[in-house]
Design an enzyme around this catalytic site. Structure first.
Site, short mmCIF file in Angstrom:
data_model
loop_
_atom_site.label_atom_id
_atom_site.label_comp_id
_atom_site.label_asym_id
_atom_site.label_seq_id
_atom_site.Cartn_x
_atom_site.Cartn_y
_atom_site.Cartn_z
N PRO A 115 0.80 -1.24 0.00
CA PRO A 115 0.00 0.00 0.00
C PRO A 115 0.82 1.28 0.00
CG PRO A 115 0.15 -0.84 2.22
CD PRO A 115 0.85 -1.85 1.35
N GLY A 116 2.17 1.18 -0.01
CA GLY A 116 3.00 2.37 -0.10
C GLY A 116 3.81 2.71 1.13
N TRP A 130 6.58 1.17 2.28
CA TRP A 130 8.00 1.15 1.91
C TRP A 130 8.31 2.37 1.04
CZ3 TRP A 130 11.48 -3.59 0.93
CH2 TRP A 130 11.47 -4.43 2.06
N ASP A 150 9.16 -6.14 -1.83
CA ASP A 150 8.42 -6.69 -0.69
C ASP A 150 7.18 -7.41 -1.19
OD1 ASP A 150 8.12 -7.10 2.10
OD2 ASP A 150 6.62 -5.52 2.21
N LYS A 191 12.21 -9.79 -0.41
CA LYS A 191 11.56 -10.64 0.58
C LYS A 191 11.35 -12.04 0.01
CE LYS A 191 7.07 -10.34 1.46
NZ LYS A 191 5.82 -9.80 2.02
#
Length: 301
Positions: A147-148, A150, A219, A259
């Site tokens: 959703p932003g 990072w 991620d 990840k």
């Protein structure tokens, strides 16, 4: 009122952190939004709660309904109102143990205070604290940016578009996700964009004039099937695609953070990375849940 506000804000963060579940949930009825905004609940229809509901209602990742997915089948939220003994409406909240743990998670609470969209922001902050991969002036590619959270961290650290410090070197941040993602100041984030598609990658590269990236972040994760070995292998395959992109479009001396879920192909991935990177490390941030198999691979020249 404060209790209701805390429940709603924790719920927003909860759903934000599971973007892989939103496609299915988005099609479900908007039970909670409809219920809480009905006139009969006048005690909750205040300047504090209703604007917040209106804001989160616009978020594509907030379904306002019961959650039911293969990976998060235990997560069930339902908010109802019942007349009390005095005839006033009261609120009753039923949540699963998983959701209750999320509400009480210190990183969730901190993310709300700090203005991050999800608790995962602290994973990147802890990676940065240890490996120092981001600094002003660098260009960053983020794979799976919804959703932003990072993006919020990376944009500030590299001074994306010069939007954070006029006296520091101006960096760049480009990101994409299959899901909708709200823009972050100074960044270029593409919604409904498949990073694994070659044509999509061409568009992402064209955003930067120099056409190379100093740091590649990932991620992202596939939709979970519930079979751990299968999910791990699928994520390793995606990690290899990120590696191919970094090798093709990375600057000399670039770094990469990916990840993965620990599994049988983990050592294969690490051996592939060691061919082209001088230092390959694995790291599990404290912000990662202790029962999660996720781990981050940091590859540096």
């Amino acid at each position: 009122m404060e209790e209701v506000k805390g429940i709603l804000m924790s719920f927003v963060s909860f759903v934000n952190c599971i973007p892989h579940a939103t496609t299915k949930m988005r099609k479900q009825p908007q039970h909670l939004a409809t219920f809480l905004t009905q006139p009969k609940i006048g005690s909750f229809k205040s300047s504090m709660v209703i604007p917040m509901l209106a804001k989160v209602h616009k978020m594509s990742s907030f379904p306002f309904c019961s959650l039911s997915t293969s990976r998060l089948s235990s997560a069930f939220w339902h908010i109802t109102a019942q007349p009390g003994s005095t005839g006033q409406i009261t609120t009753r909240v039923l949540i699963s143990d998983w959701a209750r743990r999320h509400v009480n998670d210190p990183y969730v609470k901190q993310s709300i205070k700090d203005g991050y969209r999800c608790r995962s922001a602290y994973k990147l902050l802890q990676i940065q604290q240890k490996f120092k991969i981001l600094k002003p002036g660098l260009s960053v590619m983020e794979c799976g940016c919804s959703p932003g959270s990072w993006s919020q961290v990376a944009a500030k650290l590299v001074n994306a578009g010069g939007a954070y410090d006029p006296n520091a070197a101006k960096g760049s941040l480009v990101g994409c996700d299959l899901l909708h993602v709200e823009q972050v100041p100074g960044s270029h984030l593409f919604s409904k964009f498949d990073f694994t598609d070659i044509e999509s990658q061409k568009v992402l590269v064209q955003v930067l004039e120099q056409k190379t990236f100093d740091v590649v972040l990932s991620d992202m994760a596939p939709n979970a099937s519930g079979v751990k070995s299968l999910d791990s292998d699928r994520l390793i395959k995606m990690a290899l695609q990120v590696n191919d992109f970094a090798l093709k479009h990375g600057s000399p001396g670039s770094s990469m953070v990916i990840k993965i879920w620990q599994g049988s192909l983990m050592e294969y991935l690490l051996s592939k990375l060691r061919i082209n990177f001088t230092k390959v490390s694995t790291f599990k941030p404290k912000a990662s849940r202790s029962d999660s198999s996720e781990i981050y691979v940091i590859a540096q020249y």
